[in-house]
Each structure stands twice: as C-alpha cells, then as structure tokens.
Design an enzyme around this catalytic site. Structure first.
Site, PDB file in Angstrom:
ATOM      1  N   CYS A  22       4.581  -1.466   1.134  1.00  0.00           N
ATOM      2  CA  CYS A  22       5.822  -1.173   1.835  1.00  0.00           C
ATOM      3  C   CYS A  22       5.572  -0.248   3.027  1.00  0.00           C
ATOM      4  O   CYS A  22       4.855   0.748   2.909  1.00  0.00           O
ATOM      5  CB  CYS A  22       6.814  -0.511   0.877  1.00  0.00           C
ATOM      6  N   ARG A  76      -3.037 -14.095  -1.140  1.00  0.00           N
ATOM      7  CA  ARG A  76      -2.879 -12.780  -0.530  1.00  0.00           C
ATOM      8  C   ARG A  76      -1.599 -12.156  -1.086  1.00  0.00           C
ATOM      9  O   ARG A  76      -0.514 -12.696  -0.905  1.00  0.00           O
ATOM     10  CB  ARG A  76      -2.812 -12.883   0.997  1.00  0.00           C
TER      11      ARG A  76
END
Length: 363
Positions: A171, A275
């Site tokens: 984040c 990923r």
C-alpha cells in the site's frame, strides 16, 4: 501500561509485551478461536484458498475480482462454513450477489465492503444496500482507522470492522496521500471507543495490513483486535489465486553439418508464477477496466509457490500459543489490553530483538 497506545500513536515495532508468570504447562494447551482472515485480493483469495482456510479453522474473504469463483464459495459456505464475499461499489457486484443468493436457496451470506475508505458516503450506502438482502447475516466494513469511523460503521449495521488505512505491505496510500494512522494505536483506540456499543452490537475487530510475523499478530490482538487479516503471507501458498503456467526454456548451441553454430532454445517444462499486487496498483486497475489514475498500491516481484495455507496457519497459531504462555494467559479470549503490559522500545531495542547473529562483522 496500555495508556501508552492512547498517549502516543505507535506501530508494532515501537512496543514490546512484558512477560508474566506462565499458567500453561504446555503451549499446546492454549485455547484458540478462529482469528485469521485472508485478504480479498485477486492474487490471494479464490475458491481453493477459501476451502483450505476453512478446513484449517479460519475465515476467508473471496476477492471481488474473481466473480467466477463466488458461487462455488457460497455452496461451501452453505455447508455451515463462514466465507465472506468482497463487494465493491459497482452495480454488477450487487446483481451478482443477488443471483448467487437465488442459486443457493437458504444460504447465509457474509459480505465484505471492499473499499479503501470505509468511512464515507459510499461505504454507508453499500452497507445499507447489502443489508436489505435477507440472506446477508454478516457484513464487514471498508477500511477504517478512527474511533469515529468505527462507531458510525457499527451504527450502519456492520458486524465486522476492517481496521487499517495505509499499513499494507504493497500500500502506498500514506506516501501518495499523506493520510492514515499508525496501526497499533488505531486498533487500540477503536477497541476503547466501541466498548459501550459491544453489549448491544457484537462486533469483530480485524487488524488488516502489514503483518509480517506472528509477533505482529500477537501485538494487534493484545491491543484489542479479535482477528488479523493476511495478504502477503497467503500470496505464496499453493492454494492462493492468480497462478499462471509459464514455459521454462533451456538455451543451447547446435552445430550444423556444415560447421555453423546456431543458438537454440528448447522448452523443458512449465512453472507456476505470479506477481502479488495491491488492489490499488496500476496493474490491477488496468486489468479490471479502470483508468489507473488513482494509484495507491504496488505490484511485487515475480514469485513461485512456497508452502500451503496450513503451513501459514500453523506458524501463526504457534506464535499466539507461545505468546499466551509468556504472558501468563491460557486462552486467546484473554489476550486483551486489560491483561497485558505494553512498554515502549527504542530503535536499538528493536534491532536487539531481531536476528543478528548471522552478521560475521559483529563477531
């Protein structure tokens, strides 16, 4: 002193829990309840991980990006297992939920409002809208980090609060927007603020974001969380979502009959790769038809499967069991602010408590 988490705004790296006289003869005697939720990410929670986490005794939250896996997840939930379905603000998700409920008569649905700012007009509308469906019996808020947000979400009808704005491993909200709240103090402040509401509104507090070790989970539980949410830890599991088969090649040199050397490439097999990415990352947004204008997440490097859901659960359960032994407690129900002592630690204290015996330069 627990007041430490109210007087200062702290993270798990800023504190330690003080050991007390141990009441357990064996760590295996510690009593646990389901306290691990999986993150609703497209590279984490699909049907396979949901089933595996349920079997391990904990609670999955299926990604809203994996619509084709919802129905099978609900069928599993209909068999008495709790599975949350993540929901976004799009009309399609609501229609999909209604269709799912229709296809599984009698299902008891748990819904997670999957938005980054749960304390918002959109968050309120989504909670109220989904509670109109009689099949929805549990509902998790979008992400919140303040006492005011927690109280509002409870009054809107939320049974679960997802706590954390900005602490996730992928984040970038705090870097991009400059907003958030240090996670450990956010959990504790919400715990204290909702005490008057709990007798009337039973609510589950879930610490979500940036949990790297079982010790982090213990700190959040001790600060007042009832559960934790894991994304990165589950992303490498064999059962997690998002794996693709990628060809593996071997390069070689071949010599023709005329003596000319030619570079050759031979396919020798395949490997599973992906990923791990945040739902606010550019790649996720582009893959899901968004503009990619408001990017608040990263995409990690390529990874391959490593371990199972049960391996992750075993590690975190073991950490909590050991913590209960050190803290003089016998049950996870007792791992609460009133029964523990937090102390502030310096950066040197954090380094001292981290593995450092492998550095040959320090002797």
């Amino acid at each position: 002193m627990i007041d430490l988490l109210l007087k200062e705004n702290l993270t798990v790296d800023d504190v330690l829990l003080v050991p007390k006289f141990g009441e357990l003869r064996s760590r295996s005697d510690a009593e646990l309840h389901p306290f691990i939720y999986s993150a609703p990410m497209d590279t984490v929670t699909g049907y396979d991980l949901a089933v595996a986490l349920n079997r391990a005794g904990h609670i999955p939250v299926v990604s809203r990006a994996l619509e084709n896996e919802w129905l099978t997840s609900v069928v599993e939930a209909h068999e008495g297992k709790l599975i949350f379905l993540a929901m976004g603000p799009g009309d399609d998700s609501m229609r999909m939920l209604e269709a799912t409920a229709h296809n599984v008569p009698g299902a008891k649905l748990a819904v997670a409002i999957d938005i980054a700012h749960g304390h918002s007009v959109v968050g309120k509308e989504l909670v109220q809208k989904h509670l109109e469906l009689p099949q929805v019996v549990e509902i998790m808020s979008g992400s919140v980090c303040t006492a005011e947000a927690a109280i509002d979400c409870i009054e809107w009808g939320c049974t679960h609060l997802r706590i954390g704005v900005g602490p996730g491993s992928l984040c970038t909200t705090r870097r991009m927007c400059g907003v958030g709240f240090p996670q450990l103090s956010a959990v504790h402040r919400i715990y204290e603020a909702i005490k008057p509401y709990r007798p009337k509104y039973p609510v589950t507090l879930i610490a979500d974001g940036g949990i790297r070790y079982p010790g982090d989970a213990v700190a959040y539980l001790a600060a007042g969380a009832d559960a934790i949410m894991l994304g990165r830890e589950f992303s490498r599991c064999e059962e997690s979502a998002g794996w693709v088969e990628e060809p593996v090649y071997r390069d070689a040199v071949s010599t023709t009959s005329g003596g000319v050397e030619m570079a050759m490439r031979f396919k020798t097999g395949t490997k599973r790769v992906k990923r791990y990415r945040g739902q606010a990352s550019h790649s996720f947004q582009m893959d899901n038809g968004k503009s990619g204008q408001f990017v608040e997440g990263e995409t990690g490097p390529e990874i391959t499967p490593q371990g199972t859901v049960q391996d992750v659960v075993n590690r975190y359960e073991a950490g909590v069991r050991s913590a209960l032994s050190y803290l003089g407690l016998t049950s996870i129900h007792d791992l609460k602010p009133e029964n523990v002592e937090f102390i502030r630690q310096t950066t040197s204290g954090y380094i001292e408590g981290s593995p450092h015996g492998l550095d040959s330069s320090r002797g």
